[in-house]
Design a protein around this motif. Structure first.
Motif, mmCIF file in Angstrom:
data_model
loop_
_atom_site.group_PDB
_atom_site.id
_atom_site.type_symbol
_atom_site.label_atom_id
_atom_site.label_comp_id
_atom_site.label_asym_id
_atom_site.label_seq_id
_atom_site.Cartn_x
_atom_site.Cartn_y
_atom_site.Cartn_z
ATOM 1 N N VAL A 110 0.734 -1.258 -0.225
ATOM 2 C CA VAL A 110 0.165 -0.016 0.191
ATOM 3 C C VAL A 110 0.953 1.335 0.050
ATOM 4 O O VAL A 110 2.007 1.153 0.670
ATOM 5 C CB VAL A 110 -0.858 0.081 0.955
ATOM 6 N N GLN A 111 0.532 2.183 -0.655
ATOM 7 C CA GLN A 111 1.364 3.403 -0.921
ATOM 8 C C GLN A 111 0.475 4.498 -0.440
ATOM 9 O O GLN A 111 -0.887 4.758 -0.601
ATOM 10 C CB GLN A 111 1.607 3.786 -2.443
ATOM 11 N N LEU A 112 1.188 5.725 0.339
ATOM 12 C CA LEU A 112 0.482 6.695 0.951
ATOM 13 C C LEU A 112 1.305 7.943 0.196
ATOM 14 O O LEU A 112 2.460 8.161 0.293
ATOM 15 C CB LEU A 112 0.689 6.710 2.355
ATOM 16 N N VAL A 113 0.699 8.622 -0.514
ATOM 17 C CA VAL A 113 1.520 9.996 -1.413
ATOM 18 C C VAL A 113 0.657 11.135 -0.727
ATOM 19 O O VAL A 113 -0.533 11.306 -0.772
ATOM 20 C CB VAL A 113 0.960 9.675 -2.719
ATOM 21 N N GLU A 114 1.392 11.943 -0.061
ATOM 22 C CA GLU A 114 1.070 13.103 0.356
ATOM 23 C C GLU A 114 1.302 14.304 -0.690
ATOM 24 O O GLU A 114 2.085 14.320 -1.637
ATOM 25 C CB GLU A 114 1.831 13.867 1.617
ATOM 26 N N SER A 115 0.254 15.157 -0.447
ATOM 27 C CA SER A 115 0.506 16.454 -1.480
ATOM 28 C C SER A 115 -0.048 17.782 -0.801
ATOM 29 O O SER A 115 -0.807 17.529 0.370
ATOM 30 C CB SER A 115 -0.297 16.376 -2.802
ATOM 31 N N GLY A 116 0.252 19.345 -1.340
ATOM 32 C CA GLY A 116 -0.376 20.299 -0.537
ATOM 33 C C GLY A 116 0.564 20.808 0.030
ATOM 34 O O GLY A 116 0.364 22.027 0.747
ATOM 35 N N GLY A 117 1.769 20.616 0.205
ATOM 36 C CA GLY A 117 2.602 21.538 1.260
ATOM 37 C C GLY A 117 3.006 22.561 0.328
ATOM 38 O O GLY A 117 2.853 22.588 -0.878
ATOM 39 N N GLY A 118 3.834 23.381 1.012
ATOM 40 C CA GLY A 118 4.144 24.901 0.499
ATOM 41 C C GLY A 118 4.644 25.845 1.465
ATOM 42 O O GLY A 118 4.780 25.132 2.680
ATOM 43 N N SER A 119 4.850 26.944 1.066
ATOM 44 C CA SER A 119 5.041 28.010 1.830
ATOM 45 C C SER A 119 4.004 28.997 2.082
ATOM 46 O O SER A 119 3.206 29.217 1.120
ATOM 47 C CB SER A 119 6.405 28.730 1.350
ATOM 48 N N VAL A 120 3.809 29.383 3.507
ATOM 49 C CA VAL A 120 2.798 30.783 3.613
ATOM 50 C C VAL A 120 3.270 31.058 4.338
ATOM 51 O O VAL A 120 3.969 31.019 5.381
ATOM 52 C CB VAL A 120 1.407 29.635 3.816
ATOM 53 N N GLN A 121 2.505 32.693 4.637
ATOM 54 C CA GLN A 121 2.952 33.525 5.964
ATOM 55 C C GLN A 121 1.993 33.192 6.850
ATOM 56 O O GLN A 121 0.843 32.528 6.912
ATOM 57 C CB GLN A 121 2.577 35.010 5.301
ATOM 58 N N ALA A 122 2.560 33.771 8.174
ATOM 59 C CA ALA A 122 1.941 33.300 9.275
ATOM 60 C C ALA A 122 0.510 33.953 9.386
ATOM 61 O O ALA A 122 0.053 34.631 8.632
ATOM 62 C CB ALA A 122 2.747 33.991 10.695
ATOM 63 N N GLY A 123 -0.432 33.139 9.875
ATOM 64 C CA GLY A 123 -1.953 33.513 9.744
ATOM 65 C C GLY A 123 -2.540 32.679 8.628
ATOM 66 O O GLY A 123 -3.730 32.880 8.464
ATOM 67 N N GLY A 124 -2.033 32.291 7.571
ATOM 68 C CA GLY A 124 -2.222 31.756 6.287
ATOM 69 C C GLY A 124 -2.995 30.353 6.764
ATOM 70 O O GLY A 124 -2.751 29.733 7.772
ATOM 71 N N SER A 125 -3.217 29.621 5.470
ATOM 72 C CA SER A 125 -3.908 28.355 5.553
ATOM 73 C C SER A 125 -3.186 27.373 4.440
ATOM 74 O O SER A 125 -2.872 27.827 3.503
ATOM 75 C CB SER A 125 -5.478 28.442 5.149
ATOM 76 N N LEU A 126 -3.327 26.257 4.804
ATOM 77 C CA LEU A 126 -3.000 25.095 3.655
ATOM 78 C C LEU A 126 -3.664 23.672 3.955
ATOM 79 O O LEU A 126 -4.070 23.797 5.005
ATOM 80 C CB LEU A 126 -1.320 24.928 3.877
ATOM 81 N N ARG A 127 -4.059 23.249 2.764
ATOM 82 C CA ARG A 127 -4.648 21.762 3.078
ATOM 83 C C ARG A 127 -3.793 20.628 2.482
ATOM 84 O O ARG A 127 -3.403 20.942 1.220
ATOM 85 C CB ARG A 127 -5.834 21.878 2.102
ATOM 86 N N LEU A 128 -3.273 19.941 3.406
ATOM 87 C CA LEU A 128 -2.929 18.687 2.868
ATOM 88 C C LEU A 128 -3.585 17.573 2.432
ATOM 89 O O LEU A 128 -4.709 17.258 3.210
ATOM 90 C CB LEU A 128 -1.782 18.308 3.951
ATOM 91 N N SER A 129 -3.281 16.732 1.398
ATOM 92 C CA SER A 129 -3.913 15.813 1.126
ATOM 93 C C SER A 129 -3.078 14.278 1.297
ATOM 94 O O SER A 129 -1.831 14.484 1.001
ATOM 95 C CB SER A 129 -4.273 15.555 -0.157
ATOM 96 N N CYS A 130 -3.490 12.967 1.520
ATOM 97 C CA CYS A 130 -2.925 11.922 1.405
ATOM 98 C C CYS A 130 -3.632 11.057 0.746
ATOM 99 O O CYS A 130 -4.964 10.494 1.257
ATOM 100 C CB CYS A 130 -2.615 11.450 2.900
ATOM 101 N N ALA A 131 -3.159 10.365 -0.459
ATOM 102 C CA ALA A 131 -3.829 9.639 -1.092
ATOM 103 C C ALA A 131 -3.309 8.236 -1.022
ATOM 104 O O ALA A 131 -2.203 7.824 -1.005
ATOM 105 C CB ALA A 131 -3.721 9.786 -2.735
ATOM 106 N N ALA A 132 -4.307 7.311 -0.502
ATOM 107 C CA ALA A 132 -4.120 5.944 -0.341
ATOM 108 C C ALA A 132 -4.380 4.874 -1.398
ATOM 109 O O ALA A 132 -5.540 5.009 -2.066
ATOM 110 C CB ALA A 132 -4.584 5.306 0.917
ATOM 111 N N SER A 133 -3.513 3.960 -1.744
ATOM 112 C CA SER A 133 -3.923 3.168 -2.905
ATOM 113 C C SER A 133 -4.854 2.018 -2.663
ATOM 114 O O SER A 133 -5.617 1.509 -3.463
ATOM 115 C CB SER A 133 -2.349 2.256 -3.131
#
Length: 126
Positions: free
Chosen positions: A2-25
């Motif tokens: 089984v594989q787990l693949v993350e996405s959605g990382g990056g750079s943001v300023q304080a107070g900002g938002s990000l959404r991470l995803s993890c797709a499982a096979s």
């Protein structure tokens, strides 16, 4: 395997938002979770979710982060709001197939999980 693949990382300023995803096979896990590691420190649990929906959060992210899952898409999410520089880390998705103990607590320690993704970097600037 089984594989787990993350996405959605990056750079943001304080107070900002990000959404991470993890797709499982495949989605045969009892729990899935998000963990993070800062260089020189131990990996720590951020949030975890049981397949039926019970969640658990680290105190440092309560009220700011939300973990969720889409079982139909075999995907795990982490919505991160009000990000702080202290949230800067490599974030990992992980999964555990078996029930933890009696099943009354969602595990949040890295050594309770046995399948791991490669990680994505999240950088929060002040």
């Amino acid at each position: 395997q089984v594989q787990l693949v993350e996405s959605g990382g990056g750079s943001v300023q304080a107070g900002g938002s990000l959404r991470l995803s993890c797709a499982a096979s495949e989605y045969t896990y009892y729990y899935m979770g998000w963990f993070r590691r800062v260089p020189g420190k131990e990996r720590e649990g951020v949030a975890a979710i049981e397949r039926r929906g019970t969640t658990r959060y680290a105190d440092s992210v309560k009220g700011r982060f939300t973990i969720s899952q889409d079982n139909a898409k075999n995907t795990l999410y982490l919505q991160m709001n009000s990000l702080e520089p202290e949230d800067t880390a490599m974030y990992y998705c992980a999964a555990r197939r078996q029930v933890y103990g009696t099943g009354s607590i969602v595990p949040l320690l890295p050594n309770n999980y046995d399948n791991w993704g490669q990680g994505v970097q999240v950088t929060v600037s002040s």
